[in-house]
Design an enzyme around this catalytic site. Structure first.
Site, PDB file in Angstrom:
ATOM      1  CG  ASP A   1     -28.244  -3.807  -1.469  1.00 18.34           C
ATOM      2  OD1 ASP A   1     -27.904  -3.999  -2.658  1.00 18.34           O
ATOM      3  OD2 ASP A   1     -28.792  -4.684  -0.768  1.00 18.34           O
TER       4      ASP A   1
ATOM      5  CG  ASN B   1      -9.854   1.715  -0.831  1.00 18.60           C
ATOM      6  OD1 ASN B   1     -10.301   0.587  -0.649  1.00 18.60           O
ATOM      7  ND2 ASN B   1      -8.562   1.952  -0.971  1.00 18.60           N
TER       8      ASN B   1
ATOM      9  NE  ARG C   1      -6.245  -9.046  -0.971  1.00 19.38           N
ATOM     10  CZ  ARG C   1      -6.597  -8.551   0.219  1.00 19.38           C
ATOM     11  NH1 ARG C   1      -7.547  -7.660   0.300  1.00 19.38           N
ATOM     12  NH2 ARG C   1      -5.973  -8.949   1.312  1.00 19.38           N
TER      13      ARG C   1
ATOM     14  CG  HIS D   1      -9.715  -1.360  -4.945  1.00 22.46           C
ATOM     15  ND1 HIS D   1     -10.141  -1.707  -3.690  1.00 22.46           N
ATOM     16  CD2 HIS D   1     -10.781  -1.468  -5.769  1.00 22.46           C
ATOM     17  CE1 HIS D   1     -11.421  -2.027  -3.754  1.00 22.46           C
ATOM     18  NE2 HIS D   1     -11.833  -1.878  -4.999  1.00 22.46           N
ATOM     19  CB  ILE D   2      -3.956   1.757  -2.617  1.00 24.04           C
ATOM     20  CG1 ILE D   2      -4.696   2.958  -2.008  1.00 24.04           C
ATOM     21  CG2 ILE D   2      -2.448   1.973  -2.638  1.00 24.04           C
ATOM     22  CD1 ILE D   2      -4.440   3.165  -0.529  1.00 24.04           C
ATOM     23  CB  SER D   3      -2.877  -3.039  -4.150  1.00 21.53           C
ATOM     24  OG  SER D   3      -4.089  -3.691  -3.790  1.00 21.53           O
TER      25      SER D   3
ATOM     26  CG  HIS E   1     -13.000  -8.347  -1.790  1.00 22.14           C
ATOM     27  ND1 HIS E   1     -12.732  -7.927  -3.078  1.00 22.14           N
ATOM     28  CD2 HIS E   1     -12.040  -7.788  -1.006  1.00 22.14           C
ATOM     29  CE1 HIS E   1     -11.637  -7.158  -3.062  1.00 22.14           C
ATOM     30  NE2 HIS E   1     -11.213  -7.067  -1.823  1.00 22.14           N
TER      31      HIS E   1
ATOM     32  CE1 TYR F   1      -3.777  -2.331   0.219  1.00 23.31           C
ATOM     33  CE2 TYR F   1      -2.586  -3.328   2.044  1.00 23.31           C
ATOM     34  CZ  TYR F   1      -3.606  -3.375   1.117  1.00 23.31           C
ATOM     35  OH  TYR F   1      -4.448  -4.452   1.082  1.00 23.31           O
TER      36      TYR F   1
END
Length: 145
Positions: free
Chosen positions: A90, A77, A114, A103-105, A83, A26
């Site tokens: 919703d 994020n 993931r 998402h950072i990665s 997941h 990260y």
């Protein structure tokens, strides 16, 4: 609601530990660095950012509910809730604003679990693997659409 209303930047579980949690994945930037980057990016377009982070799914859902009629877009994020949480997915349709999932990665280059996101199908855009610059790209996108 005017298109110039603030943009909500939401961060889910464990993102408060950025800079110390798995820096090899990260990076060394902190959540404060992320928020500052988002604010600077929005300011270039005379816009504001409101930031919120929680490790609790219900708190994130409550904050999403309160965005209705108040914020013009959401950068999220969801962390691990990406997941697992149908409830978060919703809630994200309730404000009826554009959503950018960040998402950072690169989650698609990581563990198989993931690779699935409950948020992606309702998101206007998805950004993964750009580090914290993904947040800046998301804010800029929402400011210019």
């Amino acid at each position: 609601m005017p298109a110039t209303a603030p943009i909500l930047v939401l961060n889910g579980p464990n993102l408060n530990m950025l800079g110390t949690r798995q820096p090899e994945v990260y990076g060394a930037d902190t959540l404060d660095d992320v928020v500052e980057l988002c604010r600077k990016t929005a300011a270039r377009f005379d816009r504001e950012v409101v930031a919120f982070q929680s490790n609790h799914e219900g708190a994130l859902i409550d904050r999403i509910h309160s965005a209705r009629g108040m914020e013009s877009g959401i950068v999220i994020n969801p962390g691990g809730l990406t997941h697992t949480s149908v409830a978060l997915r919703d809630a994200l349709v309730i404000p009826e604003v554009p959503i950018v999932e960040v998402h950072i990665s690169n989650v698609h280059a990581r563990e198989e679990f993931r690779h699935h996101s409950y948020v992606s199908p309702i998101a206007t855009a998805v950004i993964a693997g750009l580090g914290i610059q993904g947040y800046a790209a998301a804010v800029e996108f929402l400011c210019t659409r």
